[in-house]
Write an enzyme that holds these catalytic residues in place. Structure first.
Site, PDB file in Angstrom:
ATOM      1  N   ASP A  21       0.850  -1.194   0.000  1.00  0.00           N
ATOM      2  CA  ASP A  21       0.000   0.000   0.000  1.00  0.00           C
ATOM      3  C   ASP A  21       0.890   1.249   0.000  1.00  0.00           C
ATOM      4  O   ASP A  21       1.607   1.494   0.967  1.00  0.00           O
ATOM      5  CB  ASP A  21      -0.885  -0.052   1.261  1.00  0.00           C
ATOM      6  CG  ASP A  21      -1.698   1.214   1.458  1.00  0.00           C
ATOM      7  OD1 ASP A  21      -1.880   1.966   0.474  1.00  0.00           O
ATOM      8  OD2 ASP A  21      -2.148   1.445   2.603  1.00  0.00           O
ATOM      9  N   ASN A  23      -0.162   4.552  -0.426  1.00  0.00           N
ATOM     10  CA  ASN A  23      -0.745   5.829   0.019  1.00  0.00           C
ATOM     11  C   ASN A  23      -1.506   5.712   1.337  1.00  0.00           C
ATOM     12  O   ASN A  23      -2.314   6.568   1.676  1.00  0.00           O
ATOM     13  CB  ASN A  23      -1.657   6.403  -1.081  1.00  0.00           C
ATOM     14  CG  ASN A  23      -2.823   5.470  -1.385  1.00  0.00           C
ATOM     15  OD1 ASN A  23      -2.822   4.312  -0.959  1.00  0.00           O
ATOM     16  ND2 ASN A  23      -3.813   5.960  -2.097  1.00  0.00           N
ATOM     17  N   ASP A  25      -3.984   3.875   2.641  1.00  0.00           N
ATOM     18  CA  ASP A  25      -5.432   3.732   2.842  1.00  0.00           C
ATOM     19  C   ASP A  25      -5.738   2.262   3.214  1.00  0.00           C
ATOM     20  O   ASP A  25      -6.900   1.862   3.256  1.00  0.00           O
ATOM     21  CB  ASP A  25      -6.218   4.160   1.593  1.00  0.00           C
ATOM     22  CG  ASP A  25      -5.856   3.331   0.370  1.00  0.00           C
ATOM     23  OD1 ASP A  25      -4.970   2.455   0.465  1.00  0.00           O
ATOM     24  OD2 ASP A  25      -6.471   3.558  -0.699  1.00  0.00           O
ATOM     25  N   ASP A  29      -1.741  -1.156  -3.963  1.00  0.00           N
ATOM     26  CA  ASP A  29      -2.024  -0.391  -5.184  1.00  0.00           C
ATOM     27  C   ASP A  29      -0.872  -0.482  -6.175  1.00  0.00           C
ATOM     28  O   ASP A  29       0.162  -1.084  -5.890  1.00  0.00           O
ATOM     29  CB  ASP A  29      -2.309   1.067  -4.804  1.00  0.00           C
ATOM     30  CG  ASP A  29      -1.304   1.570  -3.789  1.00  0.00           C
ATOM     31  OD1 ASP A  29      -0.112   1.515  -4.093  1.00  0.00           O
ATOM     32  OD2 ASP A  29      -1.714   1.971  -2.663  1.00  0.00           O
ATOM     33  N   ASP A  98      -5.254  -9.983 -15.806  1.00  0.00           N
ATOM     34  CA  ASP A  98      -6.219 -11.032 -15.519  1.00  0.00           C
ATOM     35  C   ASP A  98      -7.519 -10.671 -16.241  1.00  0.00           C
ATOM     36  O   ASP A  98      -8.164  -9.671 -15.923  1.00  0.00           O
ATOM     37  CB  ASP A  98      -6.454 -11.077 -13.992  1.00  0.00           C
ATOM     38  CG  ASP A  98      -6.975 -12.419 -13.529  1.00  0.00           C
ATOM     39  OD1 ASP A  98      -7.717 -13.058 -14.281  1.00  0.00           O
ATOM     40  OD2 ASP A  98      -6.637 -12.806 -12.391  1.00  0.00           O
ATOM     41  N   ASP A 199      -9.473 -15.989 -16.748  1.00  0.00           N
ATOM     42  CA  ASP A 199     -10.293 -16.500 -15.648  1.00  0.00           C
ATOM     43  C   ASP A 199     -11.351 -17.482 -16.175  1.00  0.00           C
ATOM     44  O   ASP A 199     -12.034 -17.177 -17.171  1.00  0.00           O
ATOM     45  CB  ASP A 199     -10.985 -15.290 -14.984  1.00  0.00           C
ATOM     46  CG  ASP A 199     -11.634 -15.634 -13.661  1.00  0.00           C
ATOM     47  OD1 ASP A 199     -10.924 -16.098 -12.761  1.00  0.00           O
ATOM     48  OD2 ASP A 199     -12.856 -15.422 -13.519  1.00  0.00           O
ATOM     49  N   GLU A 241      -7.227 -20.543 -17.139  1.00  0.00           N
ATOM     50  CA  GLU A 241      -7.680 -21.246 -15.943  1.00  0.00           C
ATOM     51  C   GLU A 241      -8.804 -22.165 -16.404  1.00  0.00           C
ATOM     52  O   GLU A 241      -9.922 -21.705 -16.665  1.00  0.00           O
ATOM     53  CB  GLU A 241      -8.196 -20.261 -14.881  1.00  0.00           C
ATOM     54  CG  GLU A 241      -8.541 -20.956 -13.571  1.00  0.00           C
ATOM     55  CD  GLU A 241      -9.480 -20.172 -12.667  1.00  0.00           C
ATOM     56  OE1 GLU A 241      -9.490 -20.405 -11.460  1.00  0.00           O
ATOM     57  OE2 GLU A 241     -10.245 -19.317 -13.168  1.00  0.00           O
ATOM     58  N   HIS A 313      -4.534 -17.059  -5.330  1.00  0.00           N
ATOM     59  CA  HIS A 313      -5.380 -16.309  -4.403  1.00  0.00           C
ATOM     60  C   HIS A 313      -6.659 -17.057  -4.019  1.00  0.00           C
ATOM     61  O   HIS A 313      -7.472 -16.535  -3.277  1.00  0.00           O
ATOM     62  CB  HIS A 313      -5.740 -14.971  -5.051  1.00  0.00           C
ATOM     63  CG  HIS A 313      -6.533 -15.170  -6.316  1.00  0.00           C
ATOM     64  ND1 HIS A 313      -5.990 -15.727  -7.456  1.00  0.00           N
ATOM     65  CD2 HIS A 313      -7.827 -14.919  -6.609  1.00  0.00           C
ATOM     66  CE1 HIS A 313      -6.917 -15.809  -8.382  1.00  0.00           C
ATOM     67  NE2 HIS A 313      -8.050 -15.327  -7.907  1.00  0.00           N
ATOM     68  N   ASP A 314      -6.855 -18.245  -4.570  1.00  0.00           N
ATOM     69  CA  ASP A 314      -8.073 -19.008  -4.294  1.00  0.00           C
ATOM     70  C   ASP A 314      -7.850 -20.212  -3.385  1.00  0.00           C
ATOM     71  O   ASP A 314      -8.796 -20.932  -3.077  1.00  0.00           O
ATOM     72  CB  ASP A 314      -8.672 -19.547  -5.604  1.00  0.00           C
ATOM     73  CG  ASP A 314      -9.284 -18.454  -6.470  1.00  0.00           C
ATOM     74  OD1 ASP A 314      -9.690 -17.412  -5.927  1.00  0.00           O
ATOM     75  OD2 ASP A 314      -9.362 -18.652  -7.695  1.00  0.00           O
TER      76      ASP A 314
HETATM   77  O1  TEU Z   1     -11.921 -18.797  -9.876  1.00  0.00           O
HETATM   78  C1  TEU Z   1     -12.550 -19.856 -10.543  1.00  0.00           C
HETATM   79  C2  TEU Z   1     -13.265 -20.835  -9.743  1.00  0.00           C
HETATM   80  O2  TEU Z   1     -13.790 -21.792 -10.296  1.00  0.00           O
HETATM   81  C3  TEU Z   1     -13.441 -20.631  -8.281  1.00  0.00           C
HETATM   82  O3  TEU Z   1     -14.719 -21.039  -7.924  1.00  0.00           O
HETATM   83  C4  TEU Z   1     -12.517 -21.453  -7.546  1.00  0.00           C
HETATM   84  O4  TEU Z   1     -12.821 -22.792  -7.781  1.00  0.00           O
HETATM   85  C5  TEU Z   1     -12.728 -21.117  -6.114  1.00  0.00           C
HETATM   86  O5  TEU Z   1     -12.202 -19.840  -5.925  1.00  0.00           O
HETATM   87  C6  TEU Z   1     -12.047 -22.072  -5.227  1.00  0.00           C
HETATM   88  O6  TEU Z   1     -12.449 -21.773  -3.951  1.00  0.00           O
HETATM   89  C7  TEU Z   1     -11.767 -17.605 -10.566  1.00  0.00           C
HETATM   90  C8  TEU Z   1     -10.953 -16.638  -9.747  1.00  0.00           C
HETATM   91  O7  TEU Z   1      -9.644 -17.141  -9.592  1.00  0.00           O
HETATM   92  C9  TEU Z   1     -11.659 -16.393  -8.453  1.00  0.00           C
HETATM   93  O8  TEU Z   1     -10.918 -15.555  -7.587  1.00  0.00           O
HETATM   94  C10 TEU Z   1     -12.978 -15.753  -8.771  1.00  0.00           C
HETATM   95  O9  TEU Z   1     -13.727 -15.609  -7.595  1.00  0.00           O
HETATM   96  C11 TEU Z   1     -13.771 -16.586  -9.772  1.00  0.00           C
HETATM   97  O10 TEU Z   1     -12.989 -17.013 -10.885  1.00  0.00           O
HETATM   98  C12 TEU Z   1     -14.900 -15.775 -10.337  1.00  0.00           C
HETATM   99  O11 TEU Z   1     -14.399 -14.803 -11.202  1.00  0.00           O
HETATM  100 CA    CA Z   2      -3.433   2.186  -1.296  1.00  0.00          CA
END
Ligand code: TEU
Ligand code: CA
Length: 538
Positions: A21, A23, A25, A29, A98, A199, A241, A313-314
């Site tokens: 971050d 700035n 907040d 960013d 993305d 995605d 993906e 991130h998932d």
């Molecule tokens: O995720 C695809 C997806 O199928 C998700 O349901 C994934 O299986 C789940 O996050 C697992 O817990 C992509 C992105 O990576 C995710 O961050 C998004 O939320 C999703 O698409 C919708 O755009």
């Molecule tokens: Ca920020």
């Protein structure tokens, strides 16, 4: 294939909200990313994939886009983005965006127009079924729980949303809609974007009347068109993906003639610890994990290219998920680097993976932000499930485990920000942070750095043929990669016990080019990982 930059580079995924971050907040960013380019250059990565930075109401942290052509003000503006492109270029780092092409936000102008009725040209950009209130078109379930249909009273119709209600699915049968998307992609390429992560790209061809299935082989028509109209024209990288891909059809998705995508992620292993519900806890079956990777490696060899991933991130943090984030934190984190960066395919590492960041393990639901976790909590409470049980599952599985802010140093807020961040910092930032690992040549960070270097130094990491070794041992993941000139033997003890491996002596004259213990013993110690190397004399 070899001429493509992405085959020998390692790509680093940034979750912009949680990286840095600038700035104060509390939200990461673009200027924050710019300020860490030196760090990334030093790590040796060749590209940055940023999770979505486009304008968005942030119902799903940017995966709900309301304007594909602009930057969300929480991240900065177009000048910041242009600066990022040019400063990254000076360091030979490519920027990868993305692209969420399967749905928009319900606040996207297309959807706002679509709501005006059937006569509006944008109506058909989305997927509708006629129906009375409380009489759902069918039982299709959204990926985040609940029905995938949302009723719109003024139209007496339902729209389809594979994910959140605020993420209406786009109708790929509409050619005008597709053309609009392609033009948008090409504008980003002209700005200097080198590649795209796509995605849930297989879901663009779906049958919503048949339980929301991905439609094969129709989906390839869309992929061919998308690739021809955009990426192929400019040799831009694309990584899909594709959850429905497996080791049999993967070579079609990402073949080497460039007519499809540059690569797709291996994702089959990502659901190995999943029960019927994503949040159910199941132990990892190591032989199955090994088998999935082996099959991808053999089936795609000289046919297709893949992207190898253990974190994003998932999903939860890999050391917490399938390693040991206490006693063998260091050893197991390095073992995963040893596996992932030795495989054929482009490695994608996720921010914090390179320092062994761990799950957050928060006990209180109030600490969580992700809609998937919050929906699961609410639905499970409604079903009468015990709170402790629910929280145990969330602590293990929540996507927020991977989304806590990056741990840069041991100052308050971990050097991420000077104010309380949008999502709490993991309390272990005092012990696990970039600054301390930069100083320690034996750190996890330096192991990643060395692996990234090795991939550039020895061609065999890129083009060597894969062969599984020692698979009679359930907890050993060992393999060979071999090309005309070089051979590497990758050994990993995927367990917490000592294992004596018969036959390992065969490699005693090889050079050890990386190792997470000081020297080789008579048996492999917990999570011991190393690579033997030799030049082949033919
Ligand atoms: O995720 C695809 C997806 O199928 C998700 O349901 C994934 O299986 C789940 O996050 C697992 O817990 C992509 C992105 O990576 C995710 O961050 C998004 O939320 C999703 O698409 C919708 O755009
Ligand atoms: Ca920020």
């Amino acid at each position: 294939m070899k001429n493509n930059w992405w085959t020998s580079e390692t790509i680093y995924q940034i979750y912009p909200k949680s990286f840095r971050d600038s700035n104060n907040d509390g939200i990461g960013d673009i200027q924050g990313i710019i300020s860490k380019l030196d760090y990334l250059e030093n790590l040796g990565i060749g590209g940055i994939w940023m999770s979505p930075i486009f304008k968005s109401p942030q119902a799903d942290n940017g995966y709900d886009i309301s304007d594909y052509e602009d930057i969300d003000p929480i991240f900065g503006n177009m000048d910041d983005f242009d600066e990022l492109i040019s400063k990254a270029k000076e360091k030979n780092i490519k920027i990868i965006l993305d692209l969420v092409l399967s749905h928009t936000s319900d606040e996207h102008p297309w959807f706002i127009e679509a709501l005006k009725g059937e006569d509006n040209k944008y109506h058909d950009y989305f997927i509708w079924r006629k129906g009375e209130k409380d009489n759902l078109p069918n039982g299709a379930i959204s990926a985040f729980g609940g029905s995938a249909w949302e009723y719109v009273e003024s139209l007496n119709k339902y729209y389809f949303h594979e994910f959140h209600t605020k993420q209406p699915s786009l109708n790929w049968e509409n050619p005008d809609m597709r053309k609009n998307l392609y033009a948008m992609i090409n504008r980003w390429i002209k700005k200097g974007v080198a590649g795209f992560r796509l995605d849930v790209i297989d879901t663009v061809a779906k049958n919503v009347d048949k339980g929301n299935m991905v439609v094969y082989p129709d989906v390839y028509k869309y992929i061919d068109e998308l690739s021809q109209e955009t990426f192929q024209r400019y040799n831009a990288m694309s990584v899909g993906e594709v959850w429905s891909a497996n080791y049999d059809n993967a070579p079609i998705w990402a073949n080497l003639d460039g007519s499809k995508l540059s690569m797709i992620f291996t994702l089959q292993h990502m659901i190995l610890d999943q029960g019927e519900n994503k949040f159910d806890i199941k132990n990892l079956n190591v032989p199955k994990f090994r088998e999935i990777f082996s099959k991808w490696q053999s089936n795609l060899y000289s046919k297709a290219w893949q992207a190898n991933v253990l974190e994003n991130h998932d999903v939860p943090r890999i050391v917490s998920r399938w390693g040991n984030d206490t006693k063998y934190h260091d050893e197991s984190a390095k073992m995963f680097a040893n596996i992932q960066l030795s495989l054929m395919g482009t490695p994608f590492i996720y921010q914090g993976q390179e320092i062994g960041m761990t799950n957050a393990y928060w006990n209180d639901i109030d600490n969580y932000d992700d809609i998937e976790s919050l929906n699961y909590y609410r639905e499970s409470i409604e079903k009468g499930m015990e709170k402790d049980e629910i929280m145990k599952n969330i602590k293990t599985k929540s996507r927020d485990n991977a989304r806590t802010p990056m741990q840069w140093n041991d100052s308050k807020y971990a050097g991420f920000s000077n104010v309380k961040p949008w999502l709490n910092i993991n309390e272990n930032y005092l012990n696990i942070n970039v600054e301390s690992q930069l100083k320690d040549k034996n750190s996890i960070l330096n192991y990643y750095k060395q692996m990234i270097e090795l991939r550039k130094k020895y061609e065999v990491f890129i083009d060597g043929k894969f062969e599984i070794l020692f698979d009679e041992y359930d907890k050993i993941f060992a393999f060979k990669r071999l090309n005309d000139n070089e051979e590497i033997i990758i050994i990993n003890n995927f367990s917490e016990v000592n294992i004596e491996v018969n036959g390992i002596e065969a490699f005693k004259d090889y050079e050890i080019i990386i190792h997470n213990y000081d020297s080789l013993g008579n048996f492999l110690r917990p999570y011991e990982a190393l690579i033997f190397y030799r030049k082949c004399r033919l």
